[in-house]
Design a protein around this motif. Sequence first.
Motif, PDB file in Angstrom:
ATOM      1  N   ALA A  43      57.908   7.598   7.130  1.00 38.33           N
ATOM      2  CA  ALA A  43      58.278   6.292   6.584  1.00 38.33           C
ATOM      3  C   ALA A  43      57.402   5.186   7.164  1.00 38.33           C
ATOM      4  O   ALA A  43      56.984   4.264   6.461  1.00 38.33           O
ATOM      5  CB  ALA A  43      59.751   6.011   6.879  1.00 38.33           C
ATOM      6  N   LEU A  44      57.119   5.307   8.452  1.00 37.35           N
ATOM      7  CA  LEU A  44      56.252   4.319   9.093  1.00 37.35           C
ATOM      8  C   LEU A  44      54.846   4.392   8.507  1.00 37.35           C
ATOM      9  O   LEU A  44      54.191   3.368   8.296  1.00 37.35           O
ATOM     10  CB  LEU A  44      56.215   4.574  10.601  1.00 37.35           C
ATOM     11  CG  LEU A  44      55.750   3.414  11.481  1.00 37.35           C
ATOM     12  CD1 LEU A  44      56.687   2.220  11.325  1.00 37.35           C
ATOM     13  CD2 LEU A  44      55.686   3.837  12.936  1.00 37.35           C
ATOM     14  N   GLY A  45      54.375   5.613   8.227  1.00 37.19           N
ATOM     15  CA  GLY A  45      53.066   5.782   7.605  1.00 37.19           C
ATOM     16  C   GLY A  45      52.995   5.136   6.232  1.00 37.19           C
ATOM     17  O   GLY A  45      51.964   4.582   5.838  1.00 37.19           O
ATOM     18  N   ILE A  46      54.108   5.182   5.511  1.00 40.20           N
ATOM     19  CA  ILE A  46      54.161   4.555   4.191  1.00 40.20           C
ATOM     20  C   ILE A  46      54.105   3.034   4.311  1.00 40.20           C
ATOM     21  O   ILE A  46      53.595   2.339   3.424  1.00 40.20           O
ATOM     22  CB  ILE A  46      55.438   5.005   3.454  1.00 40.20           C
ATOM     23  CG1 ILE A  46      55.322   6.493   3.085  1.00 40.20           C
ATOM     24  CG2 ILE A  46      55.695   4.164   2.208  1.00 40.20           C
ATOM     25  CD1 ILE A  46      56.622   7.132   2.718  1.00 40.20           C
ATOM     26  N   GLY A 104      53.897   5.630  -1.860  1.00 45.92           N
ATOM     27  CA  GLY A 104      54.164   7.035  -1.583  1.00 45.92           C
ATOM     28  C   GLY A 104      55.537   7.335  -1.029  1.00 45.92           C
ATOM     29  O   GLY A 104      55.790   8.461  -0.570  1.00 45.92           O
ATOM     30  N   ALA A 105      56.465   6.377  -1.066  1.00 44.99           N
ATOM     31  CA  ALA A 105      57.816   6.621  -0.554  1.00 44.99           C
ATOM     32  C   ALA A 105      58.558   7.590  -1.470  1.00 44.99           C
ATOM     33  O   ALA A 105      58.330   7.636  -2.678  1.00 44.99           O
ATOM     34  CB  ALA A 105      58.581   5.309  -0.443  1.00 44.99           C
ATOM     35  N   THR A 146      48.415  11.195  -2.673  1.00 45.36           N
ATOM     36  CA  THR A 146      47.793  12.501  -2.903  1.00 45.36           C
ATOM     37  C   THR A 146      48.391  13.570  -1.995  1.00 45.36           C
ATOM     38  O   THR A 146      48.658  14.703  -2.430  1.00 45.36           O
ATOM     39  CB  THR A 146      46.271  12.418  -2.680  1.00 45.36           C
ATOM     40  OG1 THR A 146      45.741  11.339  -3.453  1.00 45.36           O
ATOM     41  CG2 THR A 146      45.594  13.708  -3.106  1.00 45.36           C
ATOM     42  N   LEU A 147      48.605  13.228  -0.738  1.00 50.16           N
ATOM     43  CA  LEU A 147      49.193  14.190   0.200  1.00 50.16           C
ATOM     44  C   LEU A 147      50.621  14.541  -0.195  1.00 50.16           C
ATOM     45  O   LEU A 147      51.038  15.699  -0.051  1.00 50.16           O
ATOM     46  CB  LEU A 147      49.168  13.621   1.622  1.00 50.16           C
ATOM     47  CG  LEU A 147      47.786  13.545   2.278  1.00 50.16           C
ATOM     48  CD1 LEU A 147      47.850  12.776   3.587  1.00 50.16           C
ATOM     49  CD2 LEU A 147      47.234  14.951   2.538  1.00 50.16           C
ATOM     50  N   ARG A 148      51.367  13.580  -0.674  1.00 44.67           N
ATOM     51  CA  ARG A 148      52.737  13.866  -1.122  1.00 44.67           C
ATOM     52  C   ARG A 148      52.725  14.810  -2.313  1.00 44.67           C
ATOM     53  O   ARG A 148      53.570  15.701  -2.440  1.00 44.67           O
ATOM     54  CB  ARG A 148      53.438  12.553  -1.485  1.00 44.67           C
ATOM     55  CG  ARG A 148      54.899  12.752  -1.851  1.00 44.67           C
ATOM     56  CD  ARG A 148      55.677  11.442  -1.793  1.00 44.67           C
ATOM     57  NE  ARG A 148      57.034  11.664  -2.251  1.00 44.67           N
ATOM     58  CZ  ARG A 148      57.473  11.361  -3.456  1.00 44.67           C
ATOM     59  NH1 ARG A 148      56.657  10.827  -4.345  1.00 44.67           N
ATOM     60  NH2 ARG A 148      58.726  11.597  -3.804  1.00 44.67           N
TER      61      ARG A 148
END
Length: 451
Positions: free
Chosen positions: A53-56, A125-126, A263-265
């Motif tokens: 979540a922090l990365g988002i 990306g969330a 993309t990673l998600r």
Amino acid sequence: MQQIDFSKGSVRKSTLAVAAPMLVAQALNLLYNIVDRVYIGKIPGEGTIALAALGISFPVITLVTAFANLFGLGGAPLCSIARGQKDEAGARKVMTNAYFMLIATGLVITVLGIALHKPILYLFGASDATYPYAAPYMIIYLLGTVFVMTSLGLNPYINSQGFARIGMLTVLLGAVSNIVLDPVFIFAFHMGVRGAAVATILSQLLSAVWVLRFLTGQKAELTMRFHGFRPDFGCIRKITLLGTASFVMSFTDCLVQVVCNATLRQFGGDIYISVMTVINSVRQIAQTPVMAISDGASPVISYNYGAHAFARVREAIRFMTQLAFGYTMLIWGLVSAFPMFFIKIFNHETELLTLAVPALHIYFFGFVMMAFQFSGQCVFKSLNKPRLAIFFSLLRKAVIVVPLTLWLPHVGGLGVNGVFIAEPISNLIGGLLCYVTMRITVMPELKQDEA
């Protein structure tokens, strides 16, 4: 309170005298976000999902930094050049107009960001699992946007006057406060991700107060004066034009983070967003000293360029490049040899460690090429060459990284590895082109001016 005189003595000593405190300052500034990630990644039972979540939320933080750099790093070289020309009124005008824009932009970001936070986070990306963690962090952080803009955006004007230690103390105050407040709000008050955001904005508030107190006091060489102030849009245009290069670098970082997360998600799920969060954190640690080297050389280059001391300008450029190359070669070797050490700073979960080690090796391959990117960009900004600075800011991230991040995962079954491969390719192509262009355009011009 010692002020560095860029016009006298050894260029190398002047560069290091600015770079050393700036290295400490930038390392401490990095702690604002790094400490959040360390504590959040170790929240019992939910550390990994909270880290994702922090990365988002990273693109939001990067966007705020981008606007701070637009008027901070955009105006600081102009301020230094004016000082070199002994134009104190011109230097003060640059600084005051920059602060006006920092405040105005900060308020706009706060209002729009909070109003549109939900669609923005899902765009970044969330998922339904990460949104409940990302939303409160983003909203609370945005409430402190003006504090962040003030501390990050005005600190370059302290460094441009030669008060590198004061600039370092600006960040030291906020970083130490953040380290102390983080565990209190996250664990003692049981606020989790919300606590990390509260600790961050309170720390930035303290830094902002420190900066304003110095730049409006009697100890600074150039002080901000607001009596009778009216925005000078010609001056703002010059600041914005030069600052666009720094803005583009940060904004394209934001764009890359969004594309990478999405993309990673798609190819790996939320766990790979956590992996990228850790890798981005390691990258920030690794590139902080090389940023300090280039930022330390920048006021030396700008001041002497304004004073027509072109031999000192060329010497500063050479020294900066040599130092940056040596450091990036060393850190590449350390990250390649001890990947587990760097990853475990943020998380100890077996699944994340297993996925992160090979990804880190791929991502950091050829990291030494970053030295050429930073050196070339620094020269273009310091000598007020905004078009070249903007072009190479766009080239590496927007033109190379983003398309590769979207395309490579579909090639030969690369999947998530394609996302990580895009970074070293962009470092090689973008870094070399930036540096070679600087060598064949700027250095002959300086020699001609010197003659």
